[in-house]
Design a protein around this motif. Structure first.
Motif, mmCIF file in Angstrom:
data_model
loop_
_atom_site.group_PDB
_atom_site.id
_atom_site.type_symbol
_atom_site.label_atom_id
_atom_site.label_comp_id
_atom_site.label_asym_id
_atom_site.label_seq_id
_atom_site.Cartn_x
_atom_site.Cartn_y
_atom_site.Cartn_z
ATOM 1 N N ARG A 113 11.201 -8.626 -2.147
ATOM 2 C CA ARG A 113 10.084 -9.579 -2.099
ATOM 3 C C ARG A 113 9.754 -9.961 -0.659
ATOM 4 N N MET B 275 7.605 -7.620 1.441
ATOM 5 C CA MET B 275 6.204 -7.462 1.072
ATOM 6 C C MET B 275 5.337 -8.384 1.934
ATOM 7 N N THR C 115 2.449 -8.089 3.076
ATOM 8 C CA THR C 115 1.024 -8.169 2.770
ATOM 9 C C THR C 115 0.737 -9.144 1.643
ATOM 10 N N ARG C 116 1.771 -9.644 0.999
ATOM 11 C CA ARG C 116 1.593 -10.614 -0.075
ATOM 12 C C ARG C 116 2.021 -11.999 0.399
ATOM 13 N N HIS D 127 3.787 -15.651 0.427
ATOM 14 C CA HIS D 127 4.991 -16.278 -0.098
ATOM 15 C C HIS D 127 4.686 -17.755 -0.332
ATOM 16 N N SER E 61 2.209 -16.202 5.070
ATOM 17 C CA SER E 61 2.088 -14.745 5.063
ATOM 18 C C SER E 61 3.231 -14.073 5.816
ATOM 19 N N TYR F 23 4.100 -8.060 -8.463
ATOM 20 C CA TYR F 23 3.578 -7.614 -7.165
ATOM 21 C C TYR F 23 3.679 -6.106 -7.023
ATOM 22 N N THR G 262 0.481 -3.514 -6.623
ATOM 23 C CA THR G 262 0.292 -3.072 -5.239
ATOM 24 C C THR G 262 -0.293 -1.654 -5.213
#
Length: 303
Positions: A218, A221, A223-224, A226, A263, A299, A303
């Motif tokens: 997690r 990632m 680009t996702r 938090h 981010s 996610y 993705t």
């Protein structure tokens, strides 16, 4: 060595690709094979068990090829998703037959030990047709364990179990993993994997989407976003200060505290303590609110 290794493994049926270029290595302990129904989990397990030949690549169990190698079953146990237990047999007869098929030197002693491991000794003389779902599953695990394998593969082992049966099976698998066995189990139920195993192999559309600890996955990632839930001695003051932090994309005040969107996981966690200390704010709760396995899985799928 009780390792399971797949190197560039694919399996296709005509124009349908069930598993696509999967490379992974699994060692002792509990590993969850996670993915939605139809993702290719069962195909991967059957490749590991030597029930299917890879169309491409190689599957190795403990240093030996899994396909067309009967000797590998000396160190391998398999519990399939489909129940194929003859109900007219007792658990004792079923597990003893498995011990004899493995040509063990003392099949009766091995059967007793396996039934003891799964806590079925008291019910071993009852016909399997009269067992509950959980008991039938334990009898199948006993048959798979009777030759004391280094590697145990289980396909959806918790299907149909009630909460008590599921907890008992989890405790059983956890105990066997602590003994040094390599245990791989598939599941599409996120909570099962989260409770039982910190290590996951995520299969999505026949591909290995992620591998490792789901929390670490997690955090990679980037680009996702938090999301953190933070409680402090002065939430409003802290919220104002956090809005000036470059890694923070949004802050809202909720009943449980601040909901902070960032981010950059690393930059934010490093800056948070400094910001709070500079403002004289005491932090009481810092909780990553989107690090459940369910969030990680969603996610990865999108993705």
């Amino acid at each position: 060595m009780n390792t399971v290794e797949l190197a560039g493994v694919s399996r296709w049926y005509g124009n349908v690709v069930a598993v696509n270029d999967v490379t992974l290595s699994i060692g002792p302990g509990l590993t969850g094979l996670l993915g939605p129904n139809g993702a290719g989990k069962t195909t991967v397990l059957h490749l590991m068990a030597g029930l299917l030949a890879p169309s491409q690549g190689q599957v190795v169990i403990g240093g030996e090829p899994a396909w067309a190698n009967p000797a590998v079953y000396r160190k391998l146990g398999l519990v399939t998703e489909r129940e194929s237990v003859p109900g007219f047999l007792t658990a004792w007869e079923f597990v003893l037959a498995s011990a004899k098929l493995h040509k063990l030197p003392d099949p009766a002693a091995a059967a007793r030990a396996a039934l003891e491991t799964v806590d079925l000794r008291d019910a071993q003389d009852r016909r399997i047709s009269g067992y509950s779902k959980g008991m039938r599953q334990r009898s199948r695990v006993a048959a798979a364990l009777v030759h004391d394998p280094d590697v145990l593969l289980l396909d959806e082992p918790f299907n149909g179990m009630d909460p008590r049966q599921r907890m008992h099976m989890m405790e059983l698998l956890d105990g066997m993993a602590e003994q040094g066995r390599t245990i791989v189990f598939s599941s599409h139920i996120l909570e099962e994997v989260e409770q039982l195993s910190g290590t996951v192999q995520v299969i999505v559309a026949g591909r290995l989407a992620a591998s490792g600890d789901y929390r670490h996955i997690r955090r990679l990632m980037t680009t996702r976003p938090h999301v953190f839930t933070i409680a402090s001695s002065d939430d409003r003051l802290l919220a104002t200060a956090l809005m000036g932090e470059p890694s923070v994309s949004g802050v809202s005040i909720a009943e449980a505290g601040l909901q902070v969107h960032t981010s950059d996981y690393g930059a934010f966690t490093r800056a948070l303590a400094k910001i709070a200390r500079a403002r004289g704010v005491r932090l009481t709760t810092i909780l990553p609110s989107d690090e459940s396995l369910e969030k990680v899985f969603s996610y990865l799928v999108t993705t």
